[in-house]
Write a protein that holds these residues in place. Structure first.
Motif, PDB file in Angstrom:
ATOM      1  N   ASN A  83     -14.290   0.419  61.344  1.00 26.80           N
ATOM      2  CA  ASN A  83     -12.970   1.023  61.134  1.00 26.80           C
ATOM      3  C   ASN A  83     -13.033   2.540  61.019  1.00 26.80           C
ATOM      4  O   ASN A  83     -12.022   3.218  61.216  1.00 26.80           O
ATOM      5  CB  ASN A  83     -12.313   0.448  59.883  1.00 26.80           C
ATOM      6  N   ASN A 169      -3.417  -3.670  51.400  1.00 23.44           N
ATOM      7  CA  ASN A 169      -4.111  -4.659  52.233  1.00 23.44           C
ATOM      8  C   ASN A 169      -3.833  -4.412  53.716  1.00 23.44           C
ATOM      9  O   ASN A 169      -3.525  -5.331  54.475  1.00 23.44           O
ATOM     10  CB  ASN A 169      -3.717  -6.087  51.825  1.00 23.44           C
ATOM     11  N   LEU A 171      -4.372  -3.555  57.614  1.00 23.04           N
ATOM     12  CA  LEU A 171      -5.314  -3.746  58.710  1.00 23.04           C
ATOM     13  C   LEU A 171      -5.345  -2.423  59.474  1.00 23.04           C
ATOM     14  O   LEU A 171      -4.295  -1.856  59.780  1.00 23.04           O
ATOM     15  CB  LEU A 171      -4.868  -4.875  59.631  1.00 23.04           C
ATOM     16  N   GLU A 173      -5.870  -1.675  62.472  1.00 20.75           N
ATOM     17  CA  GLU A 173      -5.140  -1.660  63.743  1.00 20.75           C
ATOM     18  C   GLU A 173      -3.632  -1.483  63.547  1.00 20.75           C
ATOM     19  O   GLU A 173      -2.920  -1.128  64.487  1.00 20.75           O
ATOM     20  CB  GLU A 173      -5.435  -2.907  64.586  1.00 20.75           C
TER      21      GLU A 173
END
Length: 184
Positions: A83, A169, A171, A173
């Motif tokens: 990431n 939380n 993501l 993307e």
């Protein structure tokens, strides 16, 4: 607690460093925000005090006014490491952006590594450019990890310029679309 200028200020690194260096916070109590402190969306995010590579203490509250992605990770966590490329791209793209409730975008990384050398090697290998890289060698028992309910890695929270949790939380993307929603 007074925060001394971190080493990266001497190197003239970017907006986050300037904000930290310009601020001499003595804690986050008594801020203009009277919201409940917690990790639920709409709460004021708990303050974090961790140290950088030079042993200088950095406070999350010193970034007030900026949108901040709070990252919890470890050098041995491959998902977190993958990431970093996207996070760095977004940091570079939005670091000077104007948001609804703040200016600039920063990443405040908290490594839960217990081995400082492994953490430093990972930062170098990942070519991370955001200056707010910190570690708490207490690992999963770190106060910040407990305050933010970290039960898996990586874990991300986005705070607005007032230090309020606007997304948790996350993501990676989805991060750019979340950032775009918050632009002014």
């Amino acid at each position: 607690m007074k925060i001394s200028s971190p080493q990266f200020l001497k190197n003239g690194l970017l907006v986050c460093a300037l904000i930290i260096g310009a601020a001499s916070f003595s804690g986050c109590s008594g801020t203009a925000n009277s919201k409940t402190v917690g990790i639920t969306t709409g709460n004021s995010g708990p303050n974090i005090i961790t140290s950088d590579k030079n042993g200088e203490w950095l406070q999350l509250s010193a970034l007030k006014g900026s949108y901040v992605l709070v990252e919890f990770w470890e050098s041995g966590n491959s998902a977190a490491r993958m990431n970093h490329f996207e996070m760095d791209r977004l940091y570079r793209k939005y670091k000077n952006a104007d948001f609804k409730d703040g200016k600039n975008f920063c990443v405040y990384s908290v490594s839960l590594d217990t081995d400082k050398a492994k953490w430093e090697a990972a930062i170098t290998q990942d070519n991370v450019t955001w200056p707010c890289q910190t570690i708490d060698t207490k690992g999963w028992n770190a106060k910040s990890a407990l305050d933010y309910g970290v039960n898996y890695l990586p874990k991300y929270y986005l705070l607005d310029g007032n230090g309020v949790v606007i997304k948790r939380n996350i993501l990676i993307e989805d991060l750019e679309s979340i950032i775009k929603e918050e632009l002014n």
